[in-house]
Design a protein around this motif. Structure first.
Motif, PDB file in Angstrom:
ATOM      1  N   GLU A 288      86.933 115.981  50.831  1.00 51.94           N
ATOM      2  CA  GLU A 288      86.375 116.851  50.087  1.00 51.94           C
ATOM      3  C   GLU A 288      85.639 118.428  50.815  1.00 51.94           C
ATOM      4  OE1 GLU A 288      83.062 113.278  49.020  1.00 51.94           O
ATOM      5  OE2 GLU A 288      82.896 115.331  47.694  1.00 51.94           O
TER       6      GLU A 288
ATOM      7  N   ASP B 202      92.535 109.589  42.482  1.00 59.18           N
ATOM      8  CA  ASP B 202      92.272 109.753  44.172  1.00 59.18           C
ATOM      9  C   ASP B 202      93.351 110.428  43.979  1.00 59.18           C
ATOM     10  OD1 ASP B 202      90.660 107.007  45.497  1.00 59.18           O
ATOM     11  OD2 ASP B 202      89.533 109.034  44.933  1.00 59.18           O
TER      12      ASP B 202
ATOM     13  N   LYS C  51      85.792 115.600  44.428  1.00 55.88           N
ATOM     14  CA  LYS C  51      86.513 114.763  46.123  1.00 55.88           C
ATOM     15  C   LYS C  51      87.841 115.338  46.216  1.00 55.88           C
ATOM     16  CE  LYS C  51      83.305 111.371  46.281  1.00 55.88           C
ATOM     17  NZ  LYS C  51      82.803 110.063  46.493  1.00 55.88           N
TER      18      LYS C  51
END
Lengths: 116, 116
Positions: A42, B9, B108
């Protein structure tokens, strides 16, 4: 492609050296930003500026300093580089419209810094 | 405090299939929402933004995003994925802290892999 430039693109330097990462934009944007990003991770805001002679620290504490003497130029300086400073540094800029609309940030290509 | 969550992710999708990259947000006022894409060793490229108006926002490279206020979501979508879409995708929200604040809070990131 946005007109925001960063130099150098890659920098490998020894511990203790002073470095300056350059960022320039030709769009006349009043707001500029520096982010730190580890590869594939990030972004963390480390500095920003709302105009000439304006600089503020971001959310992530950083030992670097910035200056904004000219609208188009927002350099970042590390007085004494350390291995913990190894990262990618991204510069960005944006403008605010008279209607109060918020425009997106334009990003430079980044500087990948390695401190040995 | 304002925040952005990208719960995945990594997202894997076969070429030609539709893709979705998820994003949820939390802000105190009206959200300004953005999607960016980052290719290896590059800066972030702006894809699209939601400020106000239609909940379905169309952006660059065939991407679109749907703003859902009740679910506080802003998912990125594309009807047919290309191998060249493989990259890191970031969702961002305008930070409403303080008067005149123009900072973005980034998620993120989600790594998208399109499999041939």
């Amino acid at each position: 492609e946005a007109d925001i430039y960063q130099t150098p693109r890659y920098l490998v330097i020894g511990t203790g050296k002073k470095i300056t990462l350059e960022c320039s934009q030709t769009m006349g944007h009043d707001k500029m930003y520096w982010y730190q990003q580890d590869p594939g991770m990030e972004l963390h805001l480390i500095h920003y500026s709302y105009g000439v002679n304006s600089t503020e620290k971001g959310d992530l504490s950083s030992e670097s300093t910035v200056s904004r003497i000219r609208t188009e130029h927002f350099p970042l300086t590390l007085e004494s580089a350390r291995p913990s400073h190894t990262s990618q540094y991204l510069c960005a800029s944006s403008e605010w419209t008279r209607l109060g609309s918020y425009n997106e940030q334009f990003f430079g290509p980044g500087t990948r810094l390695t401190v040995l | 405090a304002q925040s952005v969550a990208q719960p995945e992710d990594q997202v894997n999708v076969a070429e030609g299939n539709p893709l979705t990259v998820k994003c949820t947000y939390s802000v105190s006022g009206n959200p300004y929402l953005f999607w960016y894409v980052q290719y290896p060793n590059r800066g972030l490229q702006f894809l699209l933004k939601y400020i106000t108006g239609d909940n379905l926002v169309k952006g660059s490279y065939g991407f679109e995003a749907e703003f859902n206020k009740s679910q506080t979501s802003f998912h990125l979508k594309k009807p047919s994925a290309l191998v060249s879409d493989s990259a890191l995708y970031f969702c961002a929200v305008r930070d409403m802290r303080g008067a005149g604040s123009y900072q973005l809070t980034f998620g993120k990131g989600t790594k998208l892999s399109v499999i041939p």
